[in-house]
Design an enzyme around this catalytic site. Structure first.
Site, short mmCIF file in Angstrom:
data_model
loop_
_atom_site.label_atom_id
_atom_site.label_comp_id
_atom_site.label_asym_id
_atom_site.label_seq_id
_atom_site.Cartn_x
_atom_site.Cartn_y
_atom_site.Cartn_z
N SER A 5 0.84 -1.19 0.00
CA SER A 5 0.00 0.00 0.00
C SER A 5 0.87 1.24 0.00
CB SER A 5 -0.91 0.01 1.23
OG SER A 5 -1.48 1.31 1.37
N HIS A 33 -1.28 -1.31 -4.20
CA HIS A 33 -2.55 -0.93 -3.57
C HIS A 33 -2.58 0.59 -3.36
CE1 HIS A 33 -6.06 -1.89 -0.96
NE2 HIS A 33 -5.61 -0.93 -0.17
N ASP A 35 -4.76 3.67 -1.90
CA ASP A 35 -5.86 4.03 -1.00
C ASP A 35 -6.38 5.42 -1.32
OD1 ASP A 35 -6.10 1.76 0.82
OD2 ASP A 35 -4.04 2.25 1.38
N MET A 37 -9.00 8.18 -0.37
CA MET A 37 -9.85 8.59 0.76
C MET A 37 -10.37 10.01 0.52
SD MET A 37 -7.63 7.27 4.01
CE MET A 37 -6.71 5.72 3.95
N HIS A 66 -8.35 1.12 -3.96
CA HIS A 66 -9.26 0.90 -2.84
C HIS A 66 -9.93 2.23 -2.51
CE1 HIS A 66 -9.58 -0.15 1.77
NE2 HIS A 66 -10.76 -0.10 1.18
N MET A 68 -12.11 4.46 -0.56
CA MET A 68 -12.81 4.69 0.72
C MET A 68 -13.50 6.04 0.59
SD MET A 68 -9.73 3.22 3.04
CE MET A 68 -8.63 3.32 1.63
N MET A 137 -11.61 -5.77 5.43
CA MET A 137 -10.79 -4.82 6.22
C MET A 137 -10.49 -5.42 7.59
SD MET A 137 -10.13 -2.10 4.40
CE MET A 137 -9.29 -1.27 5.73
N ASP A 175 -6.81 -6.34 4.33
CA ASP A 175 -6.16 -5.03 4.35
C ASP A 175 -6.18 -4.46 5.75
OD1 ASP A 175 -5.18 -2.50 3.80
OD2 ASP A 175 -6.89 -1.88 2.57
C1 DX5 Z 1 -6.29 1.70 5.62
C2 DX5 Z 1 -5.84 1.34 4.24
C3 DX5 Z 1 -4.75 0.34 4.19
C4 DX5 Z 1 -3.45 0.79 4.82
C5 DX5 Z 1 -2.82 -0.42 5.41
O1 DX5 Z 1 -7.50 2.38 5.55
O2 DX5 Z 1 -6.92 0.80 3.50
O3 DX5 Z 1 -4.51 -0.08 2.84
O4 DX5 Z 1 -2.53 1.35 3.93
O5 DX5 Z 1 -1.69 -0.03 6.12
P1 DX5 Z 1 -0.96 -1.06 7.12
O6 DX5 Z 1 -0.50 -2.21 6.32
O7 DX5 Z 1 0.16 -0.24 7.67
O8 DX5 Z 1 -1.96 -1.44 8.17
ZN ZN Z 2 -6.47 -0.11 1.54
#
Ligand code: DX5
Ligand code: ZN
Length: 225
Positions: A5, A33, A35, A37, A66, A68, A137, A175
């Site tokens: 990620s 990956h 993220d 947001m 991903h 969010m 998650m 994740d």
């Molecule tokens: C959290 C993200 C994850 C995050 C995971 O909302 O969706 O993808 O980057 O990070 P680690 O592996 O550090 O928990």
């Molecule tokens: Zn993620």
């Protein structure tokens, strides 16, 4: 499969950070990956489509986006049109996940459904034929570096049974909080794809961390049968 990620990477050097997990050999990530947001669905803000478009030019590793975000029906298809390999949105963010999945697939990407730690799997089992990936998650979405919630593995075991008995074609991804201490229990529960942010980008050698995590997961899955 290991999906580093980039949430834990250096956002000012994303091209170099992608190259750090681009191989050769076992050091190569299966997916990258990303993220996304929106500061509404989660209390954090990261990046959006323009950054994904730039990343697509900077790396040939398939992008696992991903989302969010609220209103994925409106915002998810453009990620597929841009060339993301996989576009995952949250079940909690829409009343019509099947329609969103169809639009993502029609735009040329794989469709993923994600569920937060407190969201049950059962209401969604029936619609998983419309998806390529289920993202479970294992932390509350929003931030990297949180502690793994082992209770979510019950959902991984349950969907693995459904996949086996109903011949469902679905990748199961996890994740949040995946690292050398937690990846084995997730692999034993039947996870196919492991997202790891801090465990990869917090390591001195991100590529070596990818290879080590993949080896650990493969060994645990083989032992579990
Ligand atoms: C959290 C993200 C994850 C995050 C995971 O909302 O969706 O993808 O980057 O990070 P680690 O592996 O550090 O928990
Ligand atoms: Zn993620």
């Amino acid at each position: 499969m290991i999906a580093p990620s980039i949430l834990s990477a250096d956002f000012a050097n994303l091209g170099a950070e992608a190259r750090a997990v681009a191989g050769p050999g076992a050091d190569r990530a299966d997916w990258l990956h990303v993220d996304v947001m929106d500061a509404h669905f989660v209390p954090n803000l990261t990046l959006g489509l323009p950054v994904v478009e730039s990343l697509l030019k900077a790396t040939d590793i398939p992008l696992d986006c991903h989302l969010m975000i609220e209103d994925p029906g409106r915002w998810a298809p453009p990620y597929a049109e841009a060339g993301a390999h996989n576009v995952t949105f949250h079940a909690e963010a829409t009343d019509d996940p099947i329609a969103v999945a169809r639009d993502i697939r029609a735009a040329g990407a794989k469709a993923g459904l994600s569920i937060k730690p407190g969201t049950p799997l059962e209401p969604y089992i029936e619609i998983l034929r419309d998806f390529d990936t289920l993202l479970i998650m294992s932390v509350e979405p929003g931030f990297g570096g949180q502690k793994f919630i082992p209770e979510v593995l019950a959902k991984a075991r349950a969907i693995r049974r459904v996949i086996d008995s109903e011949d469902l074609r679905l990748l199961v991804e996890i994740d949040g909080g995946i690292n050398a201490d937690t990846i084995e229990q997730a692999a034993e529960a039947g996870i196919d794809c492991f997202v790891a942010g801090s465990a990869v980008y917090g390591a001195d050698d991100p590529g070596a961390a990818v290879a080590a995590l993949r080896d650990q997961a493969a060994a645990a899955r083989a032992t579990a049968g």
